[in-house]
Write a protein that holds these residues in place. Structure first.
Motif, PDB file in Angstrom:
ATOM      1  N   ILE A 202      -1.677 -11.644   3.929  1.00 37.95           N
ATOM      2  CA  ILE A 202      -2.546 -10.619   3.335  1.00 37.95           C
ATOM      3  C   ILE A 202      -1.725  -9.666   2.477  1.00 37.95           C
ATOM      4  O   ILE A 202      -2.103  -9.322   1.346  1.00 37.95           O
ATOM      5  CB  ILE A 202      -3.293  -9.844   4.440  1.00 37.95           C
ATOM      6  N   ILE A 206      -2.026  -9.159  -1.664  1.00 34.68           N
ATOM      7  CA  ILE A 206      -2.238  -7.826  -2.259  1.00 34.68           C
ATOM      8  C   ILE A 206      -1.085  -7.462  -3.180  1.00 34.68           C
ATOM      9  O   ILE A 206      -1.284  -6.970  -4.298  1.00 34.68           O
ATOM     10  CB  ILE A 206      -2.412  -6.768  -1.156  1.00 34.68           C
ATOM     11  N   VAL A 210      -1.151  -6.675  -7.210  1.00 30.03           N
ATOM     12  CA  VAL A 210      -0.621  -5.426  -7.782  1.00 30.03           C
ATOM     13  C   VAL A 210       0.378  -5.734  -8.892  1.00 30.03           C
ATOM     14  O   VAL A 210       0.346  -5.127  -9.970  1.00 30.03           O
ATOM     15  CB  VAL A 210       0.034  -4.563  -6.675  1.00 30.03           C
TER      16      VAL A 210
END
Length: 531
Positions: A202, A206, A210
């Motif tokens: 996870i 993410i 980004v």
């Protein structure tokens, strides 16, 4: 890789009465003269521990699908098929896995036995098929364990030059310690390893998003730049549209997603699809760094992207979690292999010495035998750890597809038997209307993928004996085992009208499974991954 082991993890909610035999409600012992068609229940009821809770089973099933391949292998898929080719390849396999899972779920709801689809094959198809598939799983796990140990050696080389024999000895010791301990200890260890892997993937998804969107100071936004240049597909072997298709097909052969239960499947799909999508946005398919064959975190596309963004801690974090993932795979393979071997011994398809268990319910003779095969990992000291890892891995790779085909054949036989005996499909305690169509379609796909697994060896300049053997040897071994048992024991394919479905339905009606209560309130926030 070996078959995902979670199908053989005993469920504490499955009682002796949950195990169906062709003569309903009659239990047989190891002293019976004939077990060819029956489900044996006495020994596993009294001697085998069943202490895993729902949180163990659910999270292990989820994290079991998040292996080293997701962290290290996605780059190779991008390089072979391109960002879109890799995404389509993983998505296609995901749909096939979904069909397999729902097929397994429908059969298991009716026949909830230790050994899962191995025992289903005996009941619904032919005892010889159960024998062949059972040993396919057993020797697949025998070989996958030294492969994972070899991988651990390579991973530690990322940090230190300490002799690999040290890591082999430690891996064998700790894996044996977990395997010989109670099933509850195994469950707790795997639960926390699973949490670690899930949180890391996870975090990486993410972080990748980004980086891609330009959220790191000094790092430009990339968006879908690499989908335009060098392009969404990569030509593989051939050129033009055919080459692009072969690239997609090659990815599909590499992107085998291990089993997950019904609710877990959708979460696994999200992890894999998002991971492939993000990686395809972060790294170009022609990036030379994807050719890194170190076997460590250095070849991870997440690490490549993070390093380019100046985040120095990520490589070591990924390497550490991949090591824990590899050890987790060792534990799961040991559990799966020993339980299936125990089940074969129950059916007199293996020596009865394998029925011996400890006072805490562990088949210790099975554990000792499988531990002995771990020492094959010392071959890595002679031939190179990575070479041995891929050799073992390739020898058992198509075992997953063979197991999927068996699951789909079992389900198809169940559906045909119910129609033959005039039993409505609505009588199944767990059912999905589309499985009547999804099972035969997925079966065709699995057979085609299995037969084309080594298609590159038939092209000019790419053929090699080792590649051919690793791609197709397992098929020949399964066929040989099937024919040997069939000839020696004179088994026959069970006719559709002789499959004792009425006894199975009656036993389920008389002995419904006790379900664990669902979490409520604030606890649901922490248990959504496995509830």
């Amino acid at each position: 890789m070996a078959i995902g082991p979670d199908e053989d993890i005993p469920n504490k909610n499955h009682r002796a009465s949950d195990v169906i035999s062709p003569e309903p409600l009659i239990e047989h012992t190891q002293n019976d003269d004939d077990h060819e068609g029956d489900f044996v229940t006495t020994n596993e009821t009294h001697d085998l521990a069943r202490d895993l809770h729902q949180r163990h089973i659910g999270l292990i099933a989820l994290a079991g699908a998040i292996g080293t391949g997701l962290f290290l292998g996605l780059g190779g898929s991008i390089q072979t098929g391109g960002p879109l080719g890799a995404l389509l390849g993983y998505a296609t396999v995901g749909v096939i896995v979904c069909a397999v899972q729902f097929a397994l779920g429908e059969v298991t709801a009716l026949l909830p036995v230790t050994g899962s689809f191995v025992r289903h094959a005996e009941f619904l198809v032919d005892p010889a098929l159960g024998f062949a598939i059972g040993y396919n799983i057993v020797y697949g796990n025998w070989l996958s364990i030294p492969a994972e140990i070899s991988a651990i050696c390579v991973l530690f080389q990322y940090w230190t030059d300490v002799n690999s024999s040290i890591w082999i000895v430690l891996a064998i010791f700790f894996t044996f310690a977990v395997g010989i301990s109670s099933i509850g200890i195994y469950g707790e260890i795997e639960f926390w390893f699973a949490m670690l892997k899930i949180f890391l993937i996870i975090f990486l998804i993410i972080l990748g998003l980004v980086i891609d969107l330009g959220g790191i100071p000094g790092v430009p936004r990339t968006g879908f730049r690499f989908w335009k240049t060098p392009g969404p597909f990569v030509e593989y072997i051939a050129t033009g549209s055919w080459g692009k298709f072969l690239g997609y097909w090659a990815v599909m052969n590499k992107s085998t997603i291990p089993r997950a239960c019904k609710r877990v499947f959708f979460r696994v799909s999200v992890f894999y699809v998002l991971a492939v999508l993000i990686v395809g946005m972060l790294v170009a398919s022609n990036d030379e760094r994807l050719s890194d064959q170190s076997g460590t975190a250095a070849q991870s596309p997440f690490v490549i992207a993070a390093s380019a963004a100046g985040i120095k801690a990520i490589p070591s974090v990924v390497n550490a979690v991949v090591i824990s993932s590899a050890w987790s795979s060792l534990n799961q393979a040991l559990l799966s292999g020993t339980r299936v071997l125990y089940g074969l011994a129950l059916k007199k398809q293996a020596p009865k010495i394998f029925l011996r268990t400890t006072s805490w319910g562990v088949p210790y003779v099975c554990v000792l035998l499988q531990t002995a095969f771990m020492f094959l990992a010392f071959m890595s000291l002679l031939n190179g750890a990575l070479t041995v890892f891929y050799w073992f891995l390739n020898l058992t790779a198509c075992g997953v597809l063979i197991s999927w085909i068996t699951i789909l054949v079992n389900h198809r036989r169940l559906i045909l038997a119910m129609k033959k005996q005039g039993i409505p499909l609505s009588h199944l305690s767990w059912r999905n209307s589309w499985t009547v169509y999804s099972t035969p379609i997925a079966l065709v796909f699995c057979v085609v993928i299995l037969l084309s697994n080594g298609f590159s060896v038939f092209t000019r300049g790419r053929g090699s004996t080792s590649t051919f053997v690793s791609a197709y040897l397992d098929i020949l071994l399964v066929i040989a085992a099937f024919l040997i048992w069939k000839l020696v024991k004179r088994t026959r394919i069970v006719s559709l009208h002789e499959i004792d479905l009425q006894g199975a339905f009656e036993d389920i009606r008389l002995h419904p499974e006790d379900l664990e209560p669902e979490s409520t309130g604030w606890r649901r926030f922490f248990t959504f991954l496995w509830d």
